[in-house]
Enzyme design. Structure first.
Site, short mmCIF file in Angstrom:
data_model
loop_
_atom_site.label_atom_id
_atom_site.label_comp_id
_atom_site.label_asym_id
_atom_site.label_seq_id
_atom_site.Cartn_x
_atom_site.Cartn_y
_atom_site.Cartn_z
N ARG A 1 120.65 72.08 2.53
CA ARG A 1 120.48 72.71 1.21
C ARG A 1 119.01 73.01 0.94
O ARG A 1 118.69 74.02 0.30
CB ARG A 1 121.03 71.82 0.10
CG ARG A 1 122.50 71.50 0.23
CD ARG A 1 123.38 72.70 0.02
NE ARG A 1 124.77 72.28 0.01
CZ ARG A 1 125.76 72.97 0.51
NH1 ARG A 1 125.53 74.14 1.07
NH2 ARG A 1 126.99 72.52 0.45
N LYS B 1 124.06 72.63 -4.49
CA LYS B 1 125.51 72.44 -4.47
C LYS B 1 125.84 71.00 -4.08
O LYS B 1 125.34 70.48 -3.09
CB LYS B 1 126.13 73.41 -3.46
CG LYS B 1 127.63 73.33 -3.38
CD LYS B 1 128.16 74.32 -2.37
CE LYS B 1 129.66 74.16 -2.19
NZ LYS B 1 130.16 75.07 -1.15
#
Length: 124
Positions: free
Chosen positions: A50, A89
């Site tokens: 990420r 996320k």
């Protein structure tokens, strides 16, 4: 000098990479039934991924956990908080840092806010 092929291709196409870093525990194992490979997995790997996916070309972004380790182990590196952090996320909002070598030119904080607005992530 001899040509190495891959390097020539990278120079010709001006390839830009983005890098993400996170630190923490991982699990590793051998996977596969005919072709074996060693792989790392776990939340740390996902978070590092990420960090990469929310980074920008030509820059290194790290998590707060990595920034703490860098401060302890490589204090010559310059850590600049990313304005507004990023929305990650599965994690929510995270404060992240840009990693710079000594002497690097450091983009203005306003450019981070512009990037966050354009990507629809981050707060700022």
């Amino acid at each position: 000098p001899a040509s190495n092929g891959a390097g020539d291709s990278l120079r010709r196409h001006n390839v830009q990479i983005r890098v993400g870093m996170h630190c923490g525990p991982v699990s590793g194992c051998v996977v596969g039934s005919q072709v074996f490979k060693y792989t790392l997995m776990g939340d740390t790997v996902n978070t590092a991924s990420r960090m990469e996916s929310t980074s920008t070309a030509g820059r290194v972004q790290c998590s707060e956990a990595s920034a703490q380790q860098i401060s302890r182990q490589a204090s010559e590196l310059v850590l600049v908080p990313r304005v507004g952090g990023v929305q990650v996320k599965g994690k929510g909002h995270m404060q992240t840092f840009w990693v710079h070598a000594p002497g690097d030119s450091i983009p203005s904080p306003e450019s981070d806010a512009d990037l966050a607005r354009a990507a629809g992530g981050g707060h700022g």
